[in-house]
Every structure is written in C-alpha cells, then in structure tokens.
Write an enzyme that holds these catalytic residues in place. Structure first.
Site, PDB file in Angstrom:
ATOM      1  CE1 TYR A 121      -3.960  -2.152   5.182  1.00 13.47           C
ATOM      2  CE2 TYR A 121      -2.994   0.003   4.710  1.00 13.47           C
ATOM      3  CZ  TYR A 121      -3.635  -1.148   4.282  1.00 13.47           C
ATOM      4  OH  TYR A 121      -3.956  -1.294   2.947  1.00 13.47           O
ATOM      5  CB  SER A 129      -0.873   0.011   1.257  1.00 13.76           C
ATOM      6  OG  SER A 129      -1.465   1.292   1.431  1.00 13.76           O
TER       7      SER A 129
END
Ligand code: NAP
Length: 267
Positions: free
Chosen positions: A156, A143
C-alpha cells in the site's frame, strides 16, 4: 455561485468514504458529477443522494479502476452523459495489513493494481476528455503512508509513494492547460479504517495522541481540500502533494521518541 459551477467531474471510489464526500461537496459547489465505483449499488445510492439534495443531477457509473478498459469505458460514458469532462478525482483505493513476506503474489498485484494502477488508468482515461475541454484538473489520492510507510502496509505504501511520483510526472507533462495534484490524508474516519479501529483496543486514543490536532479527520475535511485543488482558488498550484493529516507527519514525540530525545540533548 459555487466554486465548481459548470464543471463536469468524475470521482472514482465515490460509493463510500472520502470519494462519497468529495462527490457530494463537488455537487454542492455546482459541478455535475459522475459517481464511479466498482459497486454499482453504492454508486447509485450516492448519485441519488446528490440528486435528492437539489444539486445538478448525478450519474452513477460502475467501473473497476484497476482495469484500463473498464475505467476508460466508464470515463467515456460519464463524458457523454455530462457533455464532456474537466475535473477528475482519482480516489479509489484499498488497504491490507500484513508483514511483507506474507503477501501473496495476488494480493500484491491487487494492491498495486488498484492503488497505483487505478490512478495511472484514471489519468490516461481522463486526458482525451480534458484536452477536448481545453484543459482541466486532476486530483489523485495518495496517503501519509506514501511519505512515511507504516509497518504491515508495504505494498500500500509503495503504491501511494508511486501516486505522488506519477502526479509530479503528469503535472510536468500536461501543463499548462491541465493541473495535476495529489492529497495525502492522515487517519480519516471512513469504512476503510473503521474495521481496523474496532479490532485494535486503544487504537482511537493512540491516533488522537499521535496527531497534533488531537483527532482523526473526517471525509468531509479531505473533500474540502479536493474542492480547493479542483477550483480556481488553486489556479497556480500544480504537482504538489498536500497532506491533510492533522499534522501527523510533523516530527512528534509520540511517534519519534528517538529523534526528540536527541534534539532534547542538544538543548
Ligand atoms: P472506502 O470508504 O473503502 O472507499 C473506497 C471506495 O473505493 C469504495 O466504495 C470501494 O468499493 C471503491 N473501490 C475499491 N476498489 C475499487 C476499484 N477497483 N474500482 C473502483 N472502485 C473501487 O475508503 P476511503 O477511506 O474513503 O479511502 C479513499 C481513498 O483515500 C483511498 O485511495 C485510500 O487509500 C485513501 N486514504 C484513506 C485514508 C483513511 O484514513 N481513510 C488515509 C489515507 C488515504 P468497495 O467498498 O465495494 O470495495
């Protein structure tokens, strides 16, 4: 002739969003696909969708990427049904947004276990099958948060940064027969992001303004890049992290006002 004709692929987290689009795109390019997800019903629905399109019949596999035994058994099942494996997309992931000090031990462990452990387990589960096939390709899903961490997404972001590092290690260790790359999507419209978008007024306009291409991406646009990295079009590419983010990682006055102010003063 499709870009992935004759390939035998597993896509994790393929019951929804980017994974679903990836499974559909791979099948449209000629691959036989195992649609692996923790949710057996969504995996079965996507496999049925692929088969109904007249693509090579797809297989639904229920497995938890955070559990190495479950994922190993899922890959073995896929390899047995498809006659081997040569193409893997470790895509499954989950998100959460909280200040760092409000994450519980359990939530931290879950975010790291699925987002980073899931990729580690996926690489390990894939290797014997890729070696048996004489080689293959792995694409991991990171990401932009793994490069430019966002507020509230500490675990995350840390997991996604780990995915980039793990990808590079694997590319070093498993060449020349196995290529390993990863993708860092920016903001992509999927069920994962829909909730956040609807909960925050003005979020859509803010994302559009902060993205040089002026909009969020689609799952299909990420899937197209997965197909590229799995295909022979990228035969000399390994160990890269490719951003699919509409340019959102570029220095941008909308998100980096201080940097642009300083550069402006320098003329
Ligand atoms: P999504 O629509 O929520 O799809 C993720 C899929 O993974 C769901 O079907 C989910 O099942 C499944 N899954 C969750 N935990 C799992 C587990 N332990 N084992 C197996 N499957 C599991 O999300 P998405 O937006 O497509 O995201 C896909 C990947 O792209 C993730 O790695 C995400 O971090 C990454 N990404 C997304 C964006 C974005 O803007 N959308 C941006 C950057 C990176 P359930 O629905 O049952 O949980």
């Amino acid at each position: 002739m499709g870009l992935l004709e004759g390939r035998r692929a597993v896509v994790t987290g393929a019951g929804s969003g980017i994974g679903r689009s990836t499974a559909l795109r791979m099948a449209a390019e000629g691959a036989a696909v195992a649609v692996l997800d923790i949710d057996a019903a969504t995996a079965a629905a996507v496999a049925a969708e692929i088969t109904a399109l007249g693509c090579p019949p797809a297989l639904a596999v229920e497995a938890d990427v955070a559990d190495s035994a479950s994922l190993g058994a899922g890959f073995d099942r896929a390899a047995e049904a498809l006659g081997g494996l040569d193409t893997v997309c470790n895509n499954a992931g989950i998100g959460a947004v909280l200040p760092l000090d409000r994450y519980s031990d359990d939530l931290w462990a879950k975010l790291i276990g699925v987002n980073l452990g899931g990729v580690f387990n996926g690489i390990r589960a894939a290797l014997p099958h890729l070696r048996a096939a004489g080689g293959g390709v792995i694409v991991n899903m990171s990401s932009v948060d793994g490069i430019r961490p966002a507020r509230g997404e500490g675990p995350y972001s840390a997991a996604k940064a780990g995915v980039i590092a793990l990808t590079r290690s694997a590319a070093l260790e498993y060449g020349p027969t196995i290529r390993v790359n990863c993708i860092s999507p920016g903001f992509i419209d999927t069920p994962l992001t829909a909730l956040g978008l609807s909960a925050v007024p003005g979020a859509r306009a803010a994302i559009d303004a902060a993205t040089p291409l002026g909009r969020a991406g689609t799952a299909r646009e990420v899937a197209d890049v997965v197909v590229f990295l799995c295909s022979d079009l990228s035969s000399y590419v390994t160990g890269v992290n490719l951003a699919v983010d509409g340019g959102s990682l570029l220095p941008n006055p909308q998100v980096d006002p201080l940097l642009h102010g300083i550069l402006g003063m320098l003329g």
